[in-house]
Design an enzyme around this catalytic site. Structure first.
Site, PDB file in Angstrom:
ATOM      1  N   THR A  49      15.468 -54.165 -11.464  1.00 18.53           N
ATOM      2  CA  THR A  49      14.587 -55.292 -11.176  1.00 18.53           C
ATOM      3  C   THR A  49      13.857 -54.991  -9.874  1.00 18.53           C
ATOM      4  O   THR A  49      14.024 -53.926  -9.278  1.00 18.53           O
ATOM      5  CB  THR A  49      15.392 -56.601 -11.033  1.00 18.53           C
ATOM      6  OG1 THR A  49      16.080 -56.589  -9.758  1.00 18.53           O
ATOM      7  CG2 THR A  49      16.407 -56.754 -12.154  1.00 18.53           C
ATOM      8  N   CYS A  50      13.064 -55.957  -9.406  1.00 20.20           N
ATOM      9  CA  CYS A  50      12.338 -55.729  -8.162  1.00 20.20           C
ATOM     10  C   CYS A  50      13.279 -55.616  -6.961  1.00 20.20           C
ATOM     11  O   CYS A  50      12.897 -55.078  -5.921  1.00 20.20           O
ATOM     12  CB  CYS A  50      11.317 -56.839  -7.921  1.00 20.20           C
ATOM     13  SG  CYS A  50      12.038 -58.483  -7.770  1.00 20.20           S
ATOM     14  N   ARG A  52      16.775 -54.531  -7.298  1.00 18.64           N
ATOM     15  CA  ARG A  52      17.960 -53.695  -7.482  1.00 18.64           C
ATOM     16  C   ARG A  52      17.754 -52.694  -8.606  1.00 18.64           C
ATOM     17  O   ARG A  52      16.983 -52.933  -9.552  1.00 18.64           O
ATOM     18  CB  ARG A  52      19.185 -54.554  -7.789  1.00 18.64           C
ATOM     19  CG  ARG A  52      19.165 -55.230  -9.154  1.00 18.64           C
ATOM     20  CD  ARG A  52      20.377 -56.116  -9.372  1.00 18.64           C
ATOM     21  NE  ARG A  52      20.365 -57.262  -8.472  1.00 18.64           N
ATOM     22  CZ  ARG A  52      21.245 -57.443  -7.492  1.00 18.64           C
ATOM     23  NH1 ARG A  52      22.233 -56.576  -7.317  1.00 18.64           N
ATOM     24  NH2 ARG A  52      21.171 -58.498  -6.719  1.00 18.64           N
ATOM     25  N   GLU A 112      18.955 -67.737  -8.208  1.00 18.08           N
ATOM     26  CA  GLU A 112      17.702 -67.692  -8.980  1.00 18.08           C
ATOM     27  C   GLU A 112      18.014 -67.369 -10.441  1.00 18.08           C
ATOM     28  O   GLU A 112      18.895 -66.573 -10.744  1.00 18.08           O
ATOM     29  CB  GLU A 112      16.725 -66.689  -8.370  1.00 18.08           C
ATOM     30  CG  GLU A 112      17.192 -65.242  -8.322  1.00 18.08           C
ATOM     31  CD  GLU A 112      16.663 -64.444  -9.492  1.00 18.08           C
ATOM     32  OE1 GLU A 112      15.927 -65.016 -10.311  1.00 18.08           O
ATOM     33  OE2 GLU A 112      17.018 -63.271  -9.595  1.00 18.08           O
ATOM     34  N   PRO A 113      17.307 -68.027 -11.370  1.00 13.31           N
ATOM     35  CA  PRO A 113      17.667 -67.936 -12.785  1.00 13.31           C
ATOM     36  C   PRO A 113      17.131 -66.715 -13.520  1.00 13.31           C
ATOM     37  O   PRO A 113      17.645 -66.360 -14.571  1.00 13.31           O
ATOM     38  CB  PRO A 113      17.055 -69.219 -13.365  1.00 13.31           C
ATOM     39  CG  PRO A 113      15.864 -69.489 -12.498  1.00 13.31           C
ATOM     40  CD  PRO A 113      16.246 -69.022 -11.123  1.00 13.31           C
ATOM     41  N   ILE A 192       5.050 -64.193 -12.883  1.00 11.63           N
ATOM     42  CA  ILE A 192       3.708 -64.785 -12.830  1.00 11.63           C
ATOM     43  C   ILE A 192       3.681 -66.125 -13.553  1.00 11.63           C
ATOM     44  O   ILE A 192       3.028 -67.080 -13.108  1.00 11.63           O
ATOM     45  CB  ILE A 192       2.679 -63.807 -13.426  1.00 11.63           C
ATOM     46  CG1 ILE A 192       2.532 -62.580 -12.527  1.00 11.63           C
ATOM     47  CG2 ILE A 192       1.335 -64.489 -13.625  1.00 11.63           C
ATOM     48  CD1 ILE A 192       2.000 -62.863 -11.145  1.00 11.63           C
TER      49      ILE A 192
END
Length: 423
Positions: A49-50, A52, A112-113, A192
């Site tokens: 992910t952004c 990890r 965060e979901p 987004i």
């Protein structure tokens, strides 16, 4: 075989390194194939992910170091260069780490979901490319159950806190009147989408959505009253934007310094706020040096979201208690799998003894021996083969004074506690 969780995240590595080891969807199949081919790796999954990039794997004892070496080699890095930024968890701690990741307790924005969806995508990719077996597959599925229970039983998700939410909060600090601002969103993924929702709630004057696939941009724009445009027209529409938020999966920057410089000239140097939520970065770092530009990355959101963490810490403590209990449940299942080896061996020995006895009985019948004689031989041979191993072990236990084994045999065979082993 040990369970392993190894990787780096926003707490251990800078953005410049995280973007080098990030994996997009198109790179996952090759990465999974390469990781699965590492000697000693029995099964594996990759989460990127952004914030990890992590490897989850079941490996043979002594092969743990090979996973870290593969991660460095796959990204063209020296193992020693990467090693200082890596964390490694094994067995129970690896299970706890995945549960914390799936529930958002290890995220930049506490609770965060979005991360749960990304964990599910990592699991699905590993399944699709046949990189998973039962233990790791079960671990991931249990992580989904844990995350659902945490969401249900605590208030960790009570407030709309996410990277996208924090981004819009930061935009409101820079542009106090969003109802007079034009916002350009670059990308069409979940981040987004969430940003668009928060911008609509904040009464942003106008939304532009640019994406490489125009249909995706049109779908998102239609849901939020915006205007869609292809990525090829990004530079032409850039001067219209007071705020630019980017979150694409591109491996190269989609917004260059020259384009922003030209946009500023067309805007007569009215300030622009740019927020790059992508890893690798969407906006060239050199943009930050331009006058009248405020450029932020995901790492800059730390201060913005700190106030949101306080409201979630109490819920996080409750979530951690749920996680600890579920770790115990998984580890109990995991240890039980190791104990099945003895049962499988016993069953296999029994089946071999049965087949041997049956084969001998058939031979006697083929030779014309009476069925009664063949049956007696079968019973005698089967009894001797099944009892030989346990009898030998119990006899030796009596000689050695191994009371634990003698008591276990008494329980197993439902014999009196003072029963003596066979002579």
């Amino acid at each position: 075989m040990p369970l392993l969780a190894l990787g780096l995240n926003h707490q251990t590595a800078p953005l410049s390194l995280r973007e080098r080891v990030a994996l997009d969807a198109g790179q996952l199949p090759g990465a999974l194939a390469g990781l699965s081919a590492v000697p000693g790796v029995e099964e594996a999954a990759l989460l990127s992910t952004c914030n990890r990039t992590e490897v989850y794997a079941q490996v043979s004892a002594g092969s743990e170091g090979a996973v870290a070496e593969w991660l460095a080699r796959h990204h063209g890095l020296e193992p020693d260069t990467l090693a200082s930024y890596l964390y490694e968890h094994r067995d129970e701690q690896a299970v706890r780490h995945l549960f914390r990741v799936a529930t958002g307790l290890d995220s930049l924005v506490l609770g965060e979901p979005q991360i749960l969806g990304q964990v599910k995508e990592a699991w699905q990719a590993a399944r699709q490319h046949h990189a998973l077996r039962t233990p790791l597959d079960r671990l991931f599925q249990q992580s989904f159950q844990v995350a659902k229970r945490v969401r249900t039983d605590t208030r960790i998700g009570a407030h709309p806190v996410s990277v996208a939410y924090a981004a819009v909060r930061l935009a409101r600090q820079v542009f106090s009147e969003l109802d007079r601002a034009t916002v350009l969103l670059v990308g069409a993924g979940d981040t987004i989408e969430l940003a668009a929702r928060h911008l609509v709630d904040a009464k942003a004057k106008r939304l532009l959505v640019a994406n490489r696939t125009l249909e995706h941009a049109q779908a998102l724009a239609s849901r939020h009253g915006g205007y869609a445009l292809p990525l090829t027209e990004l530079d032409r529409h850039l001067p219209e934007a007071d705020i630019v938020i980017t979150a694409t999966a591109s491996r190269e920057p989609v917004l260059r310094t020259a384009a922003v410089q030209a946009a500023l000239k067309a805007r007569k140097h009215r300030p622009m706020f740019l927020l790059d939520l992508a890893v690798p970065r969407d906006i060239e770092p050199g943009v930050a040096q331009l006058p009248d530009v405020y450029l932020y990355t995901v790492d800059d959101l730390e201060q913005v979201i700190e106030e949101n963490r306080a409201s979630r810490r109490s819920a996080a403590d409750q979530a951690q208690a749920i996680i600890d209990l579920q770790v115990e449940h998984f580890m109990a299942w995991w240890r039980a799998q190791g104990r099945q080896d003895a049962l499988r061996a016993l069953r296999q020995q029994g089946e071999v003894a049965r087949e041997d006895a049956l084969a001998r009985a058939r031979e006697l019948l083929a030779q014309g021996k009476p069925p009664e004689e063949a049956l007696k031989l079968l019973a005698h041979q089967l009894t001797n083969k099944l009892l030989h191993g346990p009898s030998t072990a119990l006899r030796q236990a009596a000689l050695d004074g191994d009371l634990d084994l003698l008591r276990a045999a008494s329980r197993l065979y439902d014999a009196p506690d003072d029963a003596q082993p066979p002579p």
